[in-house]
Design a protein around this motif. Structure first.
Motif, PDB file in Angstrom:
ATOM      1  N   THR A   1      36.975  22.413 -39.318  1.00 30.60           N
ATOM      2  CA  THR A   1      37.898  21.276 -39.262  1.00 30.60           C
ATOM      3  C   THR A   1      38.523  20.939 -40.615  1.00 30.60           C
ATOM      4  OG1 THR A   1      36.540  20.353 -37.501  1.00 30.60           O
ATOM      5  CG2 THR A   1      38.143  18.890 -38.519  1.00 30.60           C
TER       6      THR A   1
ATOM      7  N   HIS B   1      48.061  13.101 -38.878  1.00 26.99           N
ATOM      8  CA  HIS B   1      47.058  12.923 -37.827  1.00 26.99           C
ATOM      9  C   HIS B   1      45.771  13.641 -38.211  1.00 26.99           C
ATOM     10  CE1 HIS B   1      49.931  11.425 -34.751  1.00 26.99           C
ATOM     11  NE2 HIS B   1      50.785  12.215 -35.364  1.00 26.99           N
ATOM     12  N   ASP B   2      44.652  13.131 -37.699  1.00 27.60           N
ATOM     13  CA  ASP B   2      43.396  13.868 -37.709  1.00 27.60           C
ATOM     14  C   ASP B   2      43.105  14.323 -36.289  1.00 27.60           C
ATOM     15  OD1 ASP B   2      42.171  14.124 -40.335  1.00 27.60           O
ATOM     16  OD2 ASP B   2      42.150  11.933 -40.381  1.00 27.60           O
ATOM     17  N   SER B   3      42.358  15.404 -36.171  1.00 28.77           N
ATOM     18  CA  SER B   3      42.149  16.031 -34.870  1.00 28.77           C
ATOM     19  C   SER B   3      41.355  15.172 -33.895  1.00 28.77           C
ATOM     20  CB  SER B   3      41.445  17.376 -35.048  1.00 28.77           C
ATOM     21  OG  SER B   3      40.193  17.212 -35.694  1.00 28.77           O
ATOM     22  N   CYS B   4      40.689  14.143 -34.377  1.00 27.04           N
ATOM     23  CA  CYS B   4      39.880  13.283 -33.516  1.00 27.04           C
ATOM     24  C   CYS B   4      40.689  12.220 -32.789  1.00 27.04           C
ATOM     25  CB  CYS B   4      38.786  12.607 -34.336  1.00 27.04           C
ATOM     26  SG  CYS B   4      39.425  11.587 -35.693  1.00 27.04           S
TER      27      CYS B   4
ATOM     28  N   TRP C   1      40.006  17.882 -42.309  1.00 26.07           N
ATOM     29  CA  TRP C   1      40.141  16.433 -42.244  1.00 26.07           C
ATOM     30  C   TRP C   1      41.043  15.956 -43.370  1.00 26.07           C
ATOM     31  CZ3 TRP C   1      38.544  14.431 -37.884  1.00 26.07           C
ATOM     32  CH2 TRP C   1      37.412  14.930 -37.241  1.00 26.07           C
TER      33      TRP C   1
ATOM     34  N   LEU D   1      48.723  18.805 -41.223  1.00 24.01           N
ATOM     35  CA  LEU D   1      48.311  17.559 -40.574  1.00 24.01           C
ATOM     36  C   LEU D   1      49.452  16.663 -40.115  1.00 24.01           C
ATOM     37  CD1 LEU D   1      45.414  16.632 -43.033  1.00 24.01           C
ATOM     38  CD2 LEU D   1      45.195  17.710 -40.773  1.00 24.01           C
TER      39      LEU D   1
END
Length: 245
Positions: free
Chosen positions: A110, A158-161, A112, A150
């Protein structure tokens, strides 16, 4: 606003480096974040109590003994960067991944936003303490790789979560990135940095704000989920960066 009693209580905890133990939780990164927070408090107030507390926290970290000669912290910073930059922590596209393999190499997992921001801020501060053009070159490479990875088509990060799986701490990650991207913009301006900062702030205010002016985690919107201290502190980093130009 804090009461006089609350301010006195806060200062009593921060009164000297001897009180650093009250801010330690045996998590290396958490302790480091507290040290950075108290340094920032010192920068704003000039209160030596905060700086002494940051020194005490650093001294308590599980590293080699602290000798306290004048260039101690600069030498530590340079040693850390020399080690970090030689480990291959950056992926092929220039971003920094969150985890390591057993051999301390990048695990390719990931990406972040806060991992990118932490290094940007460190490189800016290290260059301020000991000017070296290669430090800002690295910072610009990381920043631009992070944006390419990102940011969406509207240049909103954005973050993937997102939007529903970022709690409890990842809701704050993007603010860390934007805050440190703004630091880089101040010393090594680039039009794309300003574009990302402005786009994030404007999109958040227009699309990720509810009727109570609460700000959420997905800055592209629509507002959904929980708004709390973490989402607000992250959002404020973006708003302050945009106002700061």
């Amino acid at each position: 606003m804090k009461t006089a009693f609350q301010r006195r209580h806060l200062l009593s905890r921060a009164g000297s480096s001897e009180n650093a133990s009250q801010w330690l939780d045996s998590a290396y990164d958490d302790d480091g974040w507290w040290a950075l927070a108290w340094i920032a408090a010192y920068d704003v107030t000039g209160n030596d109590d905060y700086l002494e507390l940051a020194e005490g926290i650093f001294s308590a970290l599980p590293i080699w003994p602290i000798v306290r000669y004048p260039d101690e912290y600069l030498n530590w910073a340079q040693t850390q960067w020399n080690w970090f930059s030689a480990q291959g922590f950056m992926g092929e596209n220039g971003t920094i991944n969150d985890g390591l393999l057993d051999n301390c190499q990048n695990n390719g997992q990931t990406v972040w936003s806060y991992n990118q921001g932490v290094v940007l801020g460190g490189l800016v501060e290290l260059n301020k303490a000991a000017p070296d053009a290669t430090l800002l070159e690295f910072a610009n490479h990381i920043a631009q790789a992070a944006i390419a990875t990102l940011a969406d088509e509207n240049m909103v990060v954005h973050d993937s979560c997102e939007p529903s799986n970022c709690a409890p701490d990842a809701t704050q990650f993007k603010g860390i990135f934007i805050r440190n991207l703004h630091m880089l913009q101040q010393v090594s301006p680039h039009h794309i940095y300003k574009q990302v900062i402005d786009s994030c702030a404007r999109s958040m205010w227009a699309n990720d704000r509810n009727s109570q002016n609460q700000l959420g985690v997905d800055w592209a919107g629509p507002f959904q989920g929980v708004a709390d201290m973490s989402t607000h502190s992250s959002a404020m980093d973006a708003l302050v960066a945009a106002i700061g130009g």
